[in-house]
Design a protein around this motif. Structure first.
Motif, short mmCIF file in Angstrom:
data_model
loop_
_atom_site.label_atom_id
_atom_site.label_comp_id
_atom_site.label_asym_id
_atom_site.label_seq_id
_atom_site.Cartn_x
_atom_site.Cartn_y
_atom_site.Cartn_z
N THR A 108 32.71 42.18 51.43
CA THR A 108 32.93 40.73 51.31
C THR A 108 34.33 40.45 50.75
OG1 THR A 108 32.11 40.59 49.04
CG2 THR A 108 30.48 40.45 50.83
N GLN A 109 34.77 39.21 50.88
CA GLN A 109 36.06 38.80 50.32
C GLN A 109 36.08 39.01 48.80
OE1 GLN A 109 39.00 37.61 51.86
NE2 GLN A 109 37.93 38.49 53.63
N GLN A 110 34.96 38.71 48.17
CA GLN A 110 34.90 38.91 46.71
C GLN A 110 35.03 40.38 46.34
OE1 GLN A 110 31.74 40.05 44.97
NE2 GLN A 110 32.52 39.77 42.89
N GLN A 111 34.43 41.25 47.12
CA GLN A 111 34.53 42.69 46.85
C GLN A 111 35.94 43.21 47.09
OE1 GLN A 111 31.28 43.76 49.43
NE2 GLN A 111 29.89 44.17 47.71
N TRP A 112 36.63 42.65 48.09
CA TRP A 112 38.03 43.03 48.29
C TRP A 112 38.86 42.62 47.08
CZ3 TRP A 112 39.70 46.70 50.98
CH2 TRP A 112 39.19 46.98 52.25
N GLN A 113 38.59 41.46 46.54
CA GLN A 113 39.34 40.99 45.37
C GLN A 113 39.08 41.90 44.18
OE1 GLN A 113 41.38 38.13 45.75
NE2 GLN A 113 42.27 38.96 43.86
N VAL A 114 37.82 42.32 44.00
CA VAL A 114 37.47 43.24 42.92
C VAL A 114 38.19 44.57 43.11
CG1 VAL A 114 35.59 44.65 41.99
CG2 VAL A 114 35.24 42.20 42.39
N PHE A 115 38.14 45.11 44.32
CA PHE A 115 38.83 46.37 44.58
C PHE A 115 40.31 46.25 44.25
CE2 PHE A 115 41.91 48.11 47.58
CZ PHE A 115 41.88 49.44 47.18
N PHE A 116 40.95 45.15 44.69
CA PHE A 116 42.39 45.04 44.48
C PHE A 116 42.72 44.98 42.99
CE2 PHE A 116 46.36 42.70 43.94
CZ PHE A 116 47.21 43.55 44.65
N GLN A 117 41.90 44.34 42.20
CA GLN A 117 42.15 44.30 40.76
C GLN A 117 42.10 45.71 40.17
OE1 GLN A 117 39.16 41.55 39.39
NE2 GLN A 117 40.32 39.74 40.03
N PHE A 118 41.14 46.52 40.63
CA PHE A 118 41.08 47.91 40.17
C PHE A 118 42.32 48.68 40.60
CE2 PHE A 118 36.23 47.48 40.35
CZ PHE A 118 36.13 47.28 38.99
N TYR A 119 42.68 48.53 41.88
CA TYR A 119 43.87 49.22 42.41
C TYR A 119 45.11 48.85 41.61
CZ TYR A 119 47.97 49.61 45.46
OH TYR A 119 49.23 49.85 45.96
N GLU A 120 45.30 47.57 41.34
CA GLU A 120 46.48 47.09 40.61
C GLU A 120 46.50 47.64 39.19
OE1 GLU A 120 48.84 42.90 40.93
OE2 GLU A 120 46.74 42.82 40.36
N LEU A 121 45.32 47.72 38.57
CA LEU A 121 45.24 48.24 37.20
C LEU A 121 45.71 49.68 37.11
CD1 LEU A 121 41.90 46.83 35.74
CD2 LEU A 121 44.17 46.62 34.73
N THR A 122 45.46 50.47 38.15
CA THR A 122 45.90 51.88 38.15
C THR A 122 47.40 51.97 37.91
OG1 THR A 122 44.10 52.47 39.65
CG2 THR A 122 45.94 54.01 39.50
N TYR A 123 48.14 51.06 38.51
CA TYR A 123 49.60 51.06 38.35
C TYR A 123 50.02 50.42 37.03
CZ TYR A 123 50.18 52.61 43.14
OH TYR A 123 50.14 53.36 44.30
#
Length: 369
Positions: free
Chosen positions: A208-223
């Motif tokens: 879902t769009q909400q799950q993509w947003q959640v994933f991206f927040q995790f991805y961004e946090l890694t950096y």
């Protein structure tokens, strides 16, 4: 990439490699993740026979060496110390993607060496006219670079990959391990469950769009945890979700209330590529479960032969990932520097081979009697 016919380009792609397909490369550009502003000027090289596209190289002019995973900053420093410019340079690679694959896309039946020579002649002439220091072809399939001209230097590296040896399921895979290592992995998997964490695997169409947003927040946090800005933006991932969802696998972890981690992989014909991971806070063994064990279960269930887990990670060895060689090819316009770099690469290759052999000795598999 918007100026290139998508069907013609994708007709040259082998093994459903997700990273060289038109959809992936155009998303990098249209999202702004790859642009002149970020130091990646797209200059893709196309080869036509009359009106038909018969070959192509994903190609960029770079004014830095970030996002490449084959490190040449020492070469750049040596250039500057000698009063010369190392940048701009040609880069034949997939931005931010340390995964092996085609670097020359070729129509079936065309001769690789002939096309390669044609491309090199074109790039060398352009380099002379525009003061470009050289060409760097990164993470190339060895079959494409093993017969290169002598002025192309080969650089060898090591990554860790998993190979499917007709395993029935994950437990069958663990039976190939020594008792101690098998217990360690089972203990890690139990620890994840004991923390109340549940995992789900979703293909692109199910996300879902909400799950993509959640994933991206995790991805961004890694950096952000490393004090860096993420290479890719949310627009890139959302575009891929629309254009190539069938080649995306997302593992989401939740603690019963909120999502706590996510890992995104890409799906090829025989290979699954692990790419991005992130979490809010550290949970014991969650990284291993989400990035490796869940994905290995998917590989076994869907008959994927290789799990390419990308760069780095000696912790993968004890989990059954075997060291393999990676290859890049380099043309250095300055002949004196080319000699120095060739000598460096010979010495580096000896060290890489020693490292690879040491890693092989640490693999967790039972010894054959």
């Amino acid at each position: 990439m918007t100026e290139v016919n998508a069907v013609s380009w994708n007709n040259l792609v082998q093994t459903d490699d997700p990273f060289v397909c038109h959809e992936f490369l155009v998303a990098l550009e249209q999202s702004g993740s790859v642009s002149e502003a970020t130091g990646w000027l797209s200059k893709h090289l196309l080869v036509f026979e009359q009106q038909e596209l018969i070959a192509a190289m994903p190609l960029y002019l770079k004014n830095h060496s970030r996002g490449e995973y084959v490190f040449d900053q020492q070469w750049a420093d040596a250039y500057y110390q000698s009063g010369m410019e190392y940048y701009p340079k040609w880069l034949n690679a997939i931005p931010f993607t340390p995964c092996q694959g085609q670097r020359i896309l070729l129509k079936e039946g065309q001769d690789l060496s002939t096309v390669m020579q044609l491309c090199m002649n074109t790039l060398k002439a352009y380099s002379e006219q525009h003061n470009i220091s050289g060409l760097h072809c990164l993470f190339a399939d060895y079959s494409q670079i093993k017969d290169l001209p002598q002025d192309m230097l080969i650089r060898v590296g090591v990554q860790f990959q998993w190979f499917n040896k007709n395993y029935r399921d994950f437990d069958d895979y663990l039976q190939t391990f020594t008792s101690r290592q098998r217990k360690n992995i089972n203990k890690e998997r139990r620890r994840v469950k004991e923390q109340g964490i549940q995992l789900q695997k979703l293909t692109g169409q199910e996300i879902t769009q909400q799950q993509w947003q959640v994933f991206f927040q995790f991805y961004e946090l890694t950096y952000l945890k490393r004090g860096q800005a993420a290479y890719l933006n949310i627009a890139f991932f959302k575009q891929l979700a629309q254009s190539m969802p069938e080649q995306m696998l997302l593992v989401l972890a939740n603690n019963g209330q909120v999502y706590v981690g996510a890992a995104l992989s890409f799906i090829g014909e025989d290979t699954l590529y692990g790419r991005y991971w992130g979490c809010y806070e550290e949970y014991h063994s969650l990284h291993f479960e989400a990035c490796y064990y869940q994905v290995l279960e998917y590989c076994i269930a869907h008959n994927k032969q290789i799990f390419d887990s990308g760069a780095q990670g000696e912790h993968k060895i004890s989990r059954g990932f075997e060291p393999i060689n990676t290859y890049s090819a380099h043309w250095i316009k300055n002949t004196e520097f080319a000699k120095l770099i060739a000598d460096f690469l010979r010495r580096e290759e000896e060290m890489v081979e020693g490292y690879k052999q040491a890693c092989i000795k640490q693999l967790p598999f039972k010894k054959l009697v």
